[in-house]
Motif scaffolding. Sequence first.
Motif, PDB file in Angstrom:
ATOM      1  N   GLN A   1      11.367  18.287   9.620  1.00  0.00           N
ATOM      2  CA  GLN A   1      11.237  17.042   8.870  1.00  0.00           C
ATOM      3  C   GLN A   1      11.346  15.858   9.823  1.00  0.00           C
ATOM      4  O   GLN A   1      11.729  16.015  10.981  1.00  0.00           O
ATOM      5  CB  GLN A   1      12.303  16.942   7.785  1.00  0.00           C
ATOM      6  N   GLY A   2      11.039  14.700   9.308  1.00  0.00           N
ATOM      7  CA  GLY A   2      11.118  13.515  10.143  1.00  0.00           C
ATOM      8  C   GLY A   2      10.845  12.250   9.356  1.00  0.00           C
ATOM      9  O   GLY A   2      10.569  12.280   8.150  1.00  0.00           O
TER      10      GLY A   2
ATOM     11  N   VAL B   1       8.343  12.681   6.267  1.00  0.00           N
ATOM     12  CA  VAL B   1       7.457  13.828   6.355  1.00  0.00           C
ATOM     13  C   VAL B   1       8.294  15.106   6.391  1.00  0.00           C
ATOM     14  O   VAL B   1       9.354  15.151   7.018  1.00  0.00           O
ATOM     15  CB  VAL B   1       6.535  13.726   7.603  1.00  0.00           C
ATOM     16  N   LYS B   2       7.824  16.111   5.670  1.00  0.00           N
ATOM     17  CA  LYS B   2       8.455  17.426   5.694  1.00  0.00           C
ATOM     18  C   LYS B   2       7.368  18.465   5.916  1.00  0.00           C
ATOM     19  O   LYS B   2       6.284  18.382   5.322  1.00  0.00           O
ATOM     20  CB  LYS B   2       9.180  17.712   4.372  1.00  0.00           C
TER      21      LYS B   2
ATOM     22  N   ARG C   1       3.522  14.115   3.567  1.00  0.00           N
ATOM     23  CA  ARG C   1       4.058  12.824   4.017  1.00  0.00           C
ATOM     24  C   ARG C   1       3.897  11.795   2.904  1.00  0.00           C
ATOM     25  O   ARG C   1       2.829  11.713   2.266  1.00  0.00           O
ATOM     26  CB  ARG C   1       3.292  12.347   5.260  1.00  0.00           C
ATOM     27  N   ALA C   2       4.929  11.011   2.670  1.00  0.00           N
ATOM     28  CA  ALA C   2       4.885   9.899   1.719  1.00  0.00           C
ATOM     29  C   ALA C   2       5.266   8.625   2.462  1.00  0.00           C
ATOM     30  O   ALA C   2       6.247   8.616   3.220  1.00  0.00           O
ATOM     31  CB  ALA C   2       5.825  10.137   0.546  1.00  0.00           C
ATOM     32  N   GLY C   3       4.483   7.588   2.285  1.00  0.00           N
ATOM     33  CA  GLY C   3       4.761   6.354   3.009  1.00  0.00           C
ATOM     34  C   GLY C   3       4.402   5.128   2.202  1.00  0.00           C
ATOM     35  O   GLY C   3       3.717   5.198   1.171  1.00  0.00           O
ATOM     36  N   ILE C   4       4.873   4.005   2.682  1.00  0.00           N
ATOM     37  CA  ILE C   4       4.585   2.728   2.028  1.00  0.00           C
ATOM     38  C   ILE C   4       4.441   1.664   3.105  1.00  0.00           C
ATOM     39  O   ILE C   4       5.100   1.715   4.151  1.00  0.00           O
ATOM     40  CB  ILE C   4       5.689   2.365   1.010  1.00  0.00           C
ATOM     41  N   GLN C   5       3.549   0.735   2.877  1.00  0.00           N
ATOM     42  CA  GLN C   5       3.292  -0.337   3.831  1.00  0.00           C
ATOM     43  C   GLN C   5       3.260  -1.657   3.077  1.00  0.00           C
ATOM     44  O   GLN C   5       2.649  -1.768   2.016  1.00  0.00           O
ATOM     45  CB  GLN C   5       1.959  -0.103   4.540  1.00  0.00           C
TER      46      GLN C   5
ATOM     47  N   ARG D   1       0.849  -1.192   0.000  1.00  0.00           N
ATOM     48  CA  ARG D   1       0.000   0.000   0.000  1.00  0.00           C
ATOM     49  C   ARG D   1       0.882   1.238   0.000  1.00  0.00           C
ATOM     50  O   ARG D   1       1.752   1.390   0.862  1.00  0.00           O
ATOM     51  CB  ARG D   1      -0.920   0.019   1.210  1.00  0.00           C
ATOM     52  N   ALA D   2       0.658   2.102  -0.982  1.00  0.00           N
ATOM     53  CA  ALA D   2       1.373   3.375  -1.072  1.00  0.00           C
ATOM     54  C   ALA D   2       0.451   4.491  -0.596  1.00  0.00           C
ATOM     55  O   ALA D   2      -0.748   4.492  -0.901  1.00  0.00           O
ATOM     56  CB  ALA D   2       1.831   3.630  -2.496  1.00  0.00           C
ATOM     57  N   GLN D   3       1.014   5.461   0.130  1.00  0.00           N
ATOM     58  CA  GLN D   3       0.212   6.543   0.697  1.00  0.00           C
ATOM     59  C   GLN D   3       0.908   7.882   0.475  1.00  0.00           C
ATOM     60  O   GLN D   3       2.144   7.982   0.557  1.00  0.00           O
ATOM     61  CB  GLN D   3       0.017   6.335   2.205  1.00  0.00           C
ATOM     62  N   PHE D   4       0.104   8.882   0.187  1.00  0.00           N
ATOM     63  CA  PHE D   4       0.611  10.256   0.085  1.00  0.00           C
ATOM     64  C   PHE D   4      -0.393  11.154   0.784  1.00  0.00           C
ATOM     65  O   PHE D   4      -1.591  11.111   0.489  1.00  0.00           O
ATOM     66  CB  PHE D   4       0.772  10.666  -1.378  1.00  0.00           C
ATOM     67  N   ALA D   5       0.076  11.956   1.748  1.00  0.00           N
ATOM     68  CA  ALA D   5      -0.832  12.747   2.569  1.00  0.00           C
ATOM     69  C   ALA D   5      -0.273  14.145   2.782  1.00  0.00           C
ATOM     70  O   ALA D   5       0.933  14.383   2.668  1.00  0.00           O
ATOM     71  CB  ALA D   5      -1.058  12.066   3.917  1.00  0.00           C
TER      72      ALA D   5
END
Length: 948
Positions: A798-799, A788-789, A763-767, A740-744
């Motif tokens: 950022q983090g 996340v920026k 924030r960009a993430g992947i699960q 699962r790809a996520q962009f928020a």
Amino acid sequence: MVLLWPVQVLAAPTWHTIQTDNFNIHYTQGHKAWASSAAKELEIVRDKVWQQQNRGLGTKADVVVFDPYHAANGFALPSTDSPLMALFTTPPQSDTVIANHNSWQQLLILHEYIHLVHLSQPSRHVWKQTLRDVWDLYDVSETMMPRWVAEGYATLLESKMTGRGRLYDNYSEALLQELAQQGALLSYQQLNDGNHEYKSKSMAYLLGARFLAWLEQRYSQQTLDAVWIRMRAVTARDFTSAFKGVFAEHPATLYRRFTAEYTYQAMAKEQQEPELPSRLWQEYAYGARSPVLSEDGSRLAIVEYDKKGRIKLNVYQSEDDPDAEQKFEEKQRKLLEKDPLDVVEVRPKVFAKKRLFSLEPFNFSGIRYPHWLDNNTLYFIASTVDNANSNQRRGELFRWSLTSNKVEQLTQNQAIRRFTLADDGQSIYAEQVAYGYSELVKIHLPSAQVTPLFGKQLSTLYDFPVFNATQQKLAFLKHTINGNWQLYIQDVDTNKTIPVPLPKGYQYLTQPSWASDGSALHFVAGKNGALDIYRYELVTGALYKLTQGQALFQFPTAYEHGSLLYLSSGFEGVDMYLLPVLQGELVNELESRHQSGNENALADEQMRNVYSVQLPPAQIYEDEIPSQQYNIWRQNASLALGAQYASTSTTLFDVGLKGSDFLEQLSWHIGHTHDVSHGVLKGSFAKLRYQYNQLQLDVHGFDFEIDSTAETSSTPINDKQHGVFAQLSQQYQWGQFKLRAQFAGLVGKQAQQQQSASVHWLRAGIQQSWLYDQQSFAIGQKVSGYRVKGQTSEQDWQGQGFSASLYGKAFYIPMNVSYQYAKRQDQALQLGGFSSSLLSEMRMVNVIMAPELPFYSAQGSKYEGLSGAITLKESYPWLYYQQHQLDEQSYAQSYGIKWSTQLNGRTWLGKFAPAGLSDFKIDMGMSRVEGERFEDENRAWFGLWYDL
């Protein structure tokens, strides 16, 4: 003609809607023919039920036509303003309790519609009904009745309005007679959910319907009907009080009398039965089905399952095990050595056969219909996940090598149920079911080419293909609309098909099997509430009855020297017996091929006591009915109330409005949250979710204030925020592997300690997750990460974050461990608090939620968390341990129990439920929390809320 399986099976479904005067029928494109016929049948059923009961629905019902599990089923969700029916298009097989029907479509629609009419009647109490009209959760809670009442009544009417159904089914009757003769009919208290005895969960339907029919016969239909009238009165009554007001007795008292009479009749029947010359051959722990002997007869494969439904495919040595007898004798000898005056155990009726091999399902569900290729290879069917829709399963063919224990899937997207091997295992004859069509086909496995044996029609069903290589003949069962199941034999060389003669007045017919040399065909047929084994001889054309209804005969299997093995069941489960060679009784009275199923079913109308209002003969309606693309803008709304409590300081109350379309493709929730104890949290929110296949868009608008100065917090904070959040996610799936790809992102304003600042972040993430599940043993993992920026006022920050969890199951006991890491540069991480309708965890990018800790109980730039949990069963509470670290120092640890459940789109019921039920979540926990910065104490939390 040679066909390939349609490629649209792999494509994501597109929904369409047929609108009639009283129903909205939703279906995917492949189900159009089934749905169009159902639209006509639904209106006919509605009119006939109105005539019979003078009751209907006060609003249009939503009906979903689909096939999630490749099995016959359906469900209804009663409601006064959002009634729902779900119709599974796969028809029942011949050896099930729902095989006795004029058509599956008619029986299913009638049963589920009766649920709605029976349970969805409005209350005559004005204010109570007003509340039901605006609040889905309360509305559905008011429709509840004891399970045996709801299912028993729908089964009663399913039968009395068609002359078929489970009330008049020979298999159901034979099963109940067998249980009655064993003194095993359930008590009234056990009738709802069973008692873990064999088939006990089916008794709500089978015994419930017969008890209600007994009440109608002993009193009247109008007397029973008065119970339902009293339950919707201005005066509040549950079922028991409504019943007692009509019958002047507790329902348990009359049920005792009913079971006494039923047992008396069953025992009288047993006295008339001749002795059966069979002997016990093998005992099984609980359930067993689909036995099959290897070609040389040395091994027997059989599917076994326990009380919890856990399945194994076991292979036994067919000859007696001398070691078992020797161990028994040795045990008795040792007993007498210890105590010469002791009394040794009675010799068992049969010693257990030696189990040679055993297979549990892994990454597929169920194991069904094993067949031997050779002495070391078995083929079987199991259900696999549809890659296009993770909620759908289909039957596929597998091969198991006993010597190497290797299991290989041989077909893809073939939707197979029962099958038989041909051409030395290169081909199979199989029943293939898709979109409600049942077809008999030949599948060449190396090329995946599918050749239909007959044209497909919704009005025709097939089952139990059984091929005999010696005779080159294929036996199979066929059901045509308004008739009974019929048995045929086809010569595969000439394609000539002949019907097998059947006993006059039969109704139940199933489980054909060939004699070893192919000269005869054995099968089970039911008549007058009893089951028997029959033998049809090909050369003479004679039909012989081998038994006299003495047992619940199932799966006759040719054994050595012409004898037969068969299964029979009682309240303890299923065992196998050996029937010696019998000539049997020649059957002279044979069923006419022109006699309809209804004539058979209604042979004794007075005994059956059917209603004067009957459904017309079933048919498949082929009229072209206009349909339209599914409309997500047809929204329903409901009052949404929620409450959450945390002993750390907070008691929240939510009030709002929640809505969605029927398929939950577009959902929304607006509301206000207020802390009614210490004023720690308050605010308003508006949420919207759009889902299309595996794509999901979430948008939140929010305005809230957290005042942690009143909490036990090392850094008291007054935090006010408002803004807009959005997240787009897309899931991909390959078997058990999910990605699962996520962009928020978020844009808003934040005020802390009277300092206001604009805030925005991306924030960009992947699960990724994977699971290997072998029923008693499982292992799986989930890994997710994000970057996340953001900017708060003029300060860039950022983090990143990372989490990993390992899930396992050993001896059926689930357990997991997980690790969570988060780090921020130029921005603080806050620890503590819990998710709610107002505060969504996906949106709180700089907050680590922990319900056992107060909101904002501590802060730091680096967080690490470690947890572990174990439970006896996945649906049970978890015993857990959690450790929190901030900036390399231990802040807190907690241990205790927690539990959470949710009605959401991951289940079909959650997906189709009214807006006021879907996404409803319950979570709770109790823990001991310890740390150096605060006093150790016991804490608890509890929540009833919506997690959209």
